[in-house]
Enzyme design. Structure first.
Site, short mmCIF file in Angstrom:
data_model
loop_
_atom_site.label_atom_id
_atom_site.label_comp_id
_atom_site.label_asym_id
_atom_site.label_seq_id
_atom_site.Cartn_x
_atom_site.Cartn_y
_atom_site.Cartn_z
N PHE A 58 0.97 -1.50 -0.22
CA PHE A 58 0.28 -0.44 0.18
C PHE A 58 1.24 1.23 0.12
O PHE A 58 0.57 2.55 0.34
CB PHE A 58 -0.96 0.28 0.87
N LYS A 59 2.34 1.18 0.07
CA LYS A 59 3.32 2.17 0.36
C LYS A 59 2.57 3.51 1.60
O LYS A 59 2.63 4.55 0.64
CB LYS A 59 3.00 2.74 -1.70
N LEU A 60 3.04 2.32 1.77
CA LEU A 60 2.73 2.66 3.75
C LEU A 60 3.56 4.87 3.27
O LEU A 60 4.67 5.08 3.38
CB LEU A 60 2.40 1.94 4.96
N ILE A 63 1.43 8.64 9.86
CA ILE A 63 2.58 8.58 11.46
C ILE A 63 1.88 7.01 11.15
O ILE A 63 1.09 6.29 11.13
CB ILE A 63 1.02 9.31 12.44
N SER A 113 9.94 3.60 -9.99
CA SER A 113 10.49 3.65 -11.54
C SER A 113 9.80 4.42 -12.64
O SER A 113 10.54 4.42 -13.81
CB SER A 113 9.98 1.78 -11.87
N GLY A 163 9.13 -2.81 -12.42
CA GLY A 163 9.30 -2.10 -13.38
C GLY A 163 9.73 -2.19 -15.05
O GLY A 163 9.87 -1.77 -15.63
N GLY A 165 9.01 -5.28 -18.19
CA GLY A 165 8.11 -5.57 -18.97
C GLY A 165 7.37 -4.03 -19.60
O GLY A 165 8.22 -3.02 -20.38
N GLY A 172 15.39 -9.19 -16.49
CA GLY A 172 16.88 -9.29 -16.10
C GLY A 172 17.79 -8.39 -16.13
O GLY A 172 19.11 -8.38 -15.44
P1 BMP Z 1 3.88 -3.70 -14.13
O1 BMP Z 1 4.69 -4.77 -13.93
O2 BMP Z 1 2.21 -4.09 -14.55
O3 BMP Z 1 3.94 -2.28 -13.89
O4 BMP Z 1 3.46 -3.56 -12.05
C1 BMP Z 1 4.07 -2.78 -11.89
C2 BMP Z 1 3.98 -2.88 -9.56
O5 BMP Z 1 4.84 -2.26 -9.32
C3 BMP Z 1 2.70 -2.01 -9.10
O6 BMP Z 1 1.91 -2.79 -8.58
C4 BMP Z 1 3.23 -0.69 -8.77
O7 BMP Z 1 2.78 -0.51 -7.69
C5 BMP Z 1 4.68 -1.20 -7.82
N1 BMP Z 1 5.79 -0.40 -7.86
C6 BMP Z 1 6.21 0.74 -10.14
O8 BMP Z 1 5.91 0.10 -10.54
N2 BMP Z 1 6.99 1.39 -9.79
C7 BMP Z 1 8.02 0.96 -8.45
O9 BMP Z 1 8.26 2.29 -8.85
C8 BMP Z 1 7.10 1.65 -7.47
C9 BMP Z 1 6.59 0.13 -6.80
O10 BMP Z 1 5.94 -0.20 -5.70
#
Ligand code: BMP
Length: 218
Positions: A58-60, A63, A113, A163, A165, A172
């Site tokens: 949930f990327k908290l 507080i 990303s 990030g 795909g 990789g």
């Molecule tokens: P996708 O492969 O569909 O792009 O998903 C990437 C996943 O990683 C998502 O769940 C997103 O919340 C998470 N994420 C991201 O894309 N970049 C970040 O910097 C941090 C992440 O948690």
């Protein structure tokens, strides 16, 4: 060794998940999934799968009291992701000690990303990471240089890297740069055949890692 953490931001039926479970290291549960299914269904789904690490993302960023109130409802997970820019006192320190007490892990976001993420706070973020000493950190696979420099500086902290795909990084790349796992969502769950898609991704990563070995920073 499985190197993929499946980002489940959309529902994936249990029949598919049970074929996927032996092909992934972890499962990252996103907020959209919990909002779609409701907490109870997510909890039941997680109970049914046999995956080494279940990470709630949930990327908290709040507080300490509020973050604890969130994670205490999700103790079916093994670990949780929080932002690091929120700082330590009254916030991450309280979350970390609560999770330690419960035997759960904490990941902190180090560098995201997307292209708009501002790395000018990086030295502050590193200070927070040093002070909290989390189980792991999140660094975008689109930033392989940063992955390598964090790996050198924080060798005992696990790096997980999204990030890959759809967002543009190659399968990789992050692992070759020193990440432990690549987080992959849409490239798998929107595929016509997610199971075979994941298997081909694993093969690509495996081949890539064979060729970059030796260059992976220790
Ligand atoms: P996708 O492969 O569909 O792009 O998903 C990437 C996943 O990683 C998502 O769940 C997103 O919340 C998470 N994420 C991201 O894309 N970049 C970040 O910097 C941090 C992440 O948690």
């Amino acid at each position: 060794k499985n190197r993929v953490i499946l980002a489940m931001d959309k529902y994936i039926p249990l029949e598919i998940l049970s074929e996927i479970e032996s092909e992934v290291y972890g499962l990252k549960i996103g907020l959209p999934l919990v909002l779609d299914l409701g907490l109870e269904k997510v909890r039941n789904l997680v109970k049914e799968v046999n995956i080494e690490e279940i990470i709630v993302d949930f990327k908290l960023a709040d507080i300490g009291y509020v973050m604890k109130s969130v994670v205490e409802k999700m103790l079916f997970a093994d670990s949780f992701i929080a932002h690091s820019f929120i700082g330590v006192k009254g916030s991450l320190d309280e979350l970390k000690s609560y999770l330690d007490e419960k035997g759960k892990g904490l990941y902190l976001v180090a560098s995201m990303s997307h292209s708009g993420w501002n790395n000018s706070f990086l030295s502050y973020i590193k200070e927070v990471i040093k002070e909290i000493n989390p189980k792991g950190i999140v660094i975008g696979a689109t930033k392989t240089d940063l992955i390598s420099s964090f790996k050198r500086e924080f060798s005992s902290i696990k790096i997980i890297s999204p990030g890959v795909g759809v967002q543009g990084a190659n399968y990789g790349d992050a692992i070759c740069a020193g990440a432990d796992f690549e987080i992959i969502g849409r490239s798998i769950y929107t595929a016509k055949d997610p199971v075979n898609q994941l298997k081909s991704i694993n093969k690509i990563i495996e081949d890539r890692v064979m060729n970059c070995k030796g260059r992976v920073p220790k």
